[in-house]
Enzyme design. Sequence first.
Site, short mmCIF file in Angstrom:
data_model
loop_
_atom_site.label_atom_id
_atom_site.label_comp_id
_atom_site.label_asym_id
_atom_site.label_seq_id
_atom_site.Cartn_x
_atom_site.Cartn_y
_atom_site.Cartn_z
N CYS A 103 -11.78 21.19 16.49
CA CYS A 103 -11.84 20.81 17.90
C CYS A 103 -13.18 20.13 18.20
O CYS A 103 -13.34 19.51 19.24
CB CYS A 103 -11.65 22.02 18.78
SG CYS A 103 -12.73 23.38 18.32
N GLU A 154 -8.91 27.15 25.63
CA GLU A 154 -9.87 26.28 24.95
C GLU A 154 -9.05 25.21 24.27
O GLU A 154 -8.24 25.52 23.40
CB GLU A 154 -10.69 27.07 23.93
CG GLU A 154 -11.50 28.21 24.53
CD GLU A 154 -12.53 27.75 25.55
OE1 GLU A 154 -12.91 26.57 25.54
OE2 GLU A 154 -12.94 28.58 26.38
#
Length: 487
Positions: free
Chosen positions: A263, A226
């Site tokens: 993020c 990720e």
Amino acid sequence: MDTNLEQVMQIASVAFNRYKTFSRQQKASFLYAIADEILAASEALIQQAKEETNISATQLAGELKRTVFQWHSFARLLEEGSWVEARIDTANLERLPVAKPDVRKMLQPLGIVAVFGASNFPFAYSTLGGDTASALAAGCAVVVKGHPAHPLTSRLSAELILKAATRTGMPEGLFAHVEGLGFEIGKELVLHPLTKAVGFTGSLRGGRALFDMASQRPEPIPVFAEMGSINPVILMPEKLQNEGGEVAQRYLQSITAGMGQFCTNPGLLIGVAGEGLDVFVKELANGMTQVAPAAMLNAGIYQNYEGKRTIVTSQEGVRIDAESQLPKSGIIQAIPTLASVDATYFLSNPLLHQEVFGPFSLLVICQDLAEMQKVIEHLEGQISCTIMATEQELLANKEIVERLRAISGRLIFNGVPTGVEVGYAMQHGGPYPASTDARFGAVGQDAIKRFVRPASYQNCPDFLLPDELKNDNPLGIWRMVDNVLTQ
Ligand code: NAP
């Protein structure tokens, strides 16, 4: 090969084989025990992480709560049991022209999982994070590579897991924590033949490097990385015409919260030139000048921010609309920044499409909706995309909505991308380069599916089948039997 790592892997392999024989209740009690240990040590964890990361105690307390919730939710998933997706197609010996065999399938753990956490979430995406929780819940052994940006927090976290393992009678070495200077230990871990999968959260560069290593092994293994994202936000004109000021305030908060070190930070805003956009920019820029610089996670992250911010703002056509006007009081404090560029420059310069990890956002100004569509078509895979629009605009621009859906893991309507709900329906991860495998995600109970594989038994005697697949369904789980979902 590091002799210590070799020993860790051999012991983990034996532990994995023993753990496979443990009941779902035993595994769940291990997960609950980890949550208890975290709760009991929460003050020490928060204090340690605060010292190592510059993240506020309030933010850390929220992250710790979420981390405990993650362990509880995987424990509950195990107790319920249906997550193994048991499928049973019973035999039909009368079938012509050939008899139909009895075939039964369920998800099985992969083996040893290597976990790499990120610097910006010392609990929820690190040693105690979702990758470790989902891999242990899946029935795997876990070897965590401690993050060098918060080594003591990581060590303390590992001690808590080991304490819970001892308390609940887990096999020795089922969980291990390794550390090392530089990339060598991580590389050895990914290349070790006993490693069967990798869970990674961090930068695109790091995730891609581990993915390439894993795919070049004699036995390639999956890497669930990720990575970073710029989380584009589409600002439709009518929405800004009606509510430009309010939208700007929400985005000021979202871009600068936690010094933008998420993020899901909205790093790219895309709007159409006009009165509404002018109001939005003015309000956002004014607000940005009044957000105080604050310390970033560490010197490396700060240098990276400054370097990338400079690269983007020095590109042809890029203007700085606002920078914090408040003074810096420390070297590694980031200056919140809003920059803008016309769509033609953006479309021709890939350097403007990259993540600037920190309190930074680039506004792309389009001349009309057709140009906006063109910009959206040029975007890569994203963790999230957001559209700020009136109902009329959503109805009239279904193509834009569909394109945003196609490139993102999560599509948000009239909200902000920061703040990720943890649950079954959340998808956190998206098409590359947001993730290396967009079919899976790192958040929510479905994260467990990364560390299992389906395996079938054909004409297997009932006594040899796992309980999940036995005729009388002793676990009482939901199963698909001859195409019907039943308990
Ligand atoms: P990072 O520098 O990539 O580090 C992550 C981990 O990977 C560290 O343990 C690091 O070890 C290791 N690593 C990195 N490159 C490696 C390589 N070539 N070989 C072996 N190991 C390697 O990321 P970070 O700075 O910790 O985290 C910030 C980034 O994470 C941002 O881009 C952010 O967007 C992203 N992030 C994404 C998510 C998400 O869910 N998608 C969540 C949080 C953060 P060393 O430090 O020893 O290099």
